[in-house]
Design a protein around this motif. Structure first.
Motif, mmCIF file in Angstrom:
data_model
loop_
_atom_site.group_PDB
_atom_site.id
_atom_site.type_symbol
_atom_site.label_atom_id
_atom_site.label_comp_id
_atom_site.label_asym_id
_atom_site.label_seq_id
_atom_site.Cartn_x
_atom_site.Cartn_y
_atom_site.Cartn_z
ATOM 1 N N VAL A 28 0.863 -1.179 0.000
ATOM 2 C CA VAL A 28 0.000 0.000 0.000
ATOM 3 C C VAL A 28 0.905 1.236 0.000
ATOM 4 N N ASP A 29 0.915 1.941 -1.097
ATOM 5 C CA ASP A 29 1.856 3.048 -1.286
ATOM 6 C C ASP A 29 1.603 4.158 -0.258
ATOM 7 N N GLY A 30 2.663 4.547 0.456
ATOM 8 C CA GLY A 30 2.551 5.670 1.393
ATOM 9 C C GLY A 30 1.722 5.374 2.634
ATOM 10 N N CYS A 31 1.638 4.085 2.990
ATOM 11 C CA CYS A 31 0.758 3.702 4.106
ATOM 12 C C CYS A 31 1.467 3.829 5.455
ATOM 13 N N PHE A 67 11.259 5.881 -0.725
ATOM 14 C CA PHE A 67 10.573 6.160 -1.985
ATOM 15 C C PHE A 67 10.007 4.865 -2.563
ATOM 16 N N THR A 68 9.212 5.021 -3.618
ATOM 17 C CA THR A 68 8.425 3.917 -4.154
ATOM 18 C C THR A 68 9.276 2.831 -4.818
ATOM 19 N N ASN A 69 10.101 3.218 -5.796
ATOM 20 C CA ASN A 69 10.820 2.182 -6.545
ATOM 21 C C ASN A 69 11.794 1.381 -5.681
ATOM 22 N N THR A 205 -1.024 3.202 -5.480
ATOM 23 C CA THR A 205 -0.370 4.505 -5.598
ATOM 24 C C THR A 205 -0.752 5.372 -4.396
ATOM 25 N N ASP A 206 0.144 6.315 -4.059
ATOM 26 C CA ASP A 206 -0.062 7.111 -2.843
ATOM 27 C C ASP A 206 -0.760 8.449 -3.108
ATOM 28 N N TYR A 207 -1.553 8.502 -4.166
ATOM 29 C CA TYR A 207 -2.307 9.723 -4.484
ATOM 30 C C TYR A 207 -3.114 10.205 -3.270
ATOM 31 N N ALA A 244 3.888 -1.642 3.295
ATOM 32 C CA ALA A 244 3.923 -0.376 2.567
ATOM 33 C C ALA A 244 5.327 -0.148 2.035
ATOM 34 N N ASP A 245 5.407 0.681 0.998
ATOM 35 C CA ASP A 245 6.734 1.027 0.488
ATOM 36 C C ASP A 245 7.398 2.085 1.373
ATOM 37 N N HIS A 246 6.569 2.940 2.006
ATOM 38 C CA HIS A 246 7.098 3.991 2.880
ATOM 39 C C HIS A 246 5.935 4.624 3.603
ATOM 40 N N GLY A 247 6.248 5.453 4.626
ATOM 41 C CA GLY A 247 5.210 6.203 5.321
ATOM 42 C C GLY A 247 4.944 7.528 4.624
ATOM 43 N N SER A 371 4.707 14.490 2.154
ATOM 44 C CA SER A 371 5.661 13.763 1.329
ATOM 45 C C SER A 371 6.447 12.767 2.185
ATOM 46 N N HIS A 372 7.583 12.299 1.641
ATOM 47 C CA HIS A 372 8.320 11.187 2.258
ATOM 48 C C HIS A 372 9.726 11.169 1.706
ATOM 49 N N GLY A 373 10.496 10.184 2.053
ATOM 50 C CA GLY A 373 11.858 10.054 1.549
ATOM 51 C C GLY A 373 12.892 9.902 2.642
HETATM 52 ZN ZN LIG Z 1 5.404 5.269 -2.785
#
Ligand SMILES: [Zn+2]
Length: 411
Positions: A28-31, A67-69, A205-207, A244-247, A371-373
């Motif tokens: 779940v992107d950005g979860c 990040f996602t990738n 996607t984290d839209y 998740a890929d990231h928070g 955002s994130h990273g």
């Molecule tokens: Zn992501």
């Protein structure tokens, strides 16, 4: 006749049991974990509540840069970017001397668990929201692999499936919408009903997460939608593993203004105009919701610069959390040193890193920047619909342990 023990496969030095019932791994992107907590508390996600109570709910660390990738590739290879090579959505290819997207499979240095399971005879299906991940996730994989974004263009030759819109029964979603993720889940349920894959990987996607904080009506509606589809997958007999890929965090002051440190401007002032090359690995073709602003940057400096001195001065700038040399960043975050600049810069939870104001279009932002990273977005959920057995105590869990947990530890 006694049943033969389940065969095992080994991928990138880790061993996995072949699945005895369908497993669905969901990224779940950005979860940020709090999205799930708040949706459960609001009564919006009854199946997620069931997963946590009957199965297992743990926290893990994602890969930095968050990040996602880099994280999707860590999840499907079971190893960090130091092994698989994908350390950003975007990077500076030092060999070719050009700044490029990291979507191409030629940058991938390791095989995936998905491809290995398919080679061992498992039926594998991958559905990703954005097309940017499809080639990496499906690298050398026999089976089904398509994106919601380009679902209408899927062909048997290229994606292992055609007529996706008819199968899913939904129109092609907009790339900037919650629908894009809903399409992923609807496709997952439709595939489970029709083809019953042994292994499925769903990546959203984290839209929604970029725009809406945990507990808001829009966020809860997203998790309500997800909860409904996961309940259907459970009813079809699947083991479900969610990570998740990231928070995700707000990157604003109390007035909602984005807190941006413009690194190109800072370097221009410190060592001279145009001498540093600042790379923001969050950069991708879909920038409307974050304006390419994240909490991680890597910077290339000219040879005559005293890197330690520059790093010390930059570290003192308000909002900067850490400035690491290439070697220190590669060691701490398990990153490929040949794909990093001379320094890695990480900003604090409420701040993001940019290059120079003219290079960030924030006109598409219709909500305060999230955002994130950074390290501040490293905690992610690990939720399973079955209890976990034989878990070593004190183990630091990572999101890229999710296939190990689902295949080797789920009851
Ligand atoms: Zn992501």
């Amino acid at each position: 006749m006694a049943e033969a023990p389940a065969p095992r496969i080994t991928v990138n030095g880790r061993s996995y049991r072949a699945p005895e019932r369908p497993i669905v791994v969901v990224c779940v992107d950005g979860c940020e974990p709090d999205y799930i907590t708040q949706a459960i508390e609001a009564g919006a996600a009854p199946y997620l509540r069931t997963m946590c109570s009957r199965g297992a709910s743990l926290l893990g660390d994602c890969v930095v840069p968050s990040f996602t990738n880099p994280n999707n590739l860590s999840i499907v290879t079971g190893v960090p970017p130091s092994v698989h090579g994908i350390c950003g959505n975007f990077f500076f290819d030092a060999e070719r001397q050009e700044e490029v997207m990291m979507n191409d499979a030629r940058y991938l240095r390791a095989g995936t668990i998905l491809a290995a399971l398919a080679d061992a005879g498992a039926k594998v299906a991958v559905v990703t929201a954005k097309d940017k991940l499809r080639a990496l996730l499906g690298h050398k994989m026999r089976g089904i692999c398509f994106s919601a974004e380009k679902a209408d263009a899927a062909t048997r030759d290229a994606n292992g499936i055609d007529n996706v819109l008819a199968l899913v029964g939904r129109p092609l979603p907009s790339v900037y919408s919650a629908d894009l993720s809903e399409f992923v889940f609807a496709a997952g349920v439709a595939l489970m009903e029709r083809d019953r894959p042994d292994v499925m990987y769903l990546s959203t996607t984290d839209y929604v997460q970029h725009k809406h904080a945990p507990g808001t009506p829009e966020a809860n509606a997203f998790y309500a939608m997800m909860s409904g589809y996961l309940a259907q997958l459970d009813a079809l007999g699947a083991t479900i593993a969610l990570t998740a890929d990231h928070g995700m965090n707000a990157k604003t002051d109390a007035a909602g203004r984005p807190q941006i440190i413009f690194l190109q401007d800072w370097f221009d002032g410190d060592i001279g105009a145009g001498r540093a090359r600042v790379i923001l690995p969050i950069t991708d073709p879909y920038v409307v919701h974050h304006g390419s602003l994240g909490s991680f940057a890597t910077c290339y400096l000219p040879a005559d610069v005293d890197v330690a001195g520059v790093a010390a001065r930059l570290a003192a700038v308000p909002g900067i959390e850490a400035v690491l040399t290439r070697a220190a960043a590669a060691a701490r975050f398990e990153l490929p040193p040949d794909r990093l600049g001379d320094v890695v810069v990480i900003s604090e939870r409420l701040a993001v890193l940019g290059t120079t104001p003219s290079r960030h279009d924030l006109s598409g932002l219709d909500a305060p920047l999230r955002s994130h990273g950074g390290v501040s977005e490293q905690k992610v959920p690990l939720v399973f619909n079955r209890p976990l057995l034989d878990m070593p105590s004190g183990r630091r869990l990572r999101n890229f342990d999710v296939f190990d947990l689902a295949l080797n530890h789920c009851a």
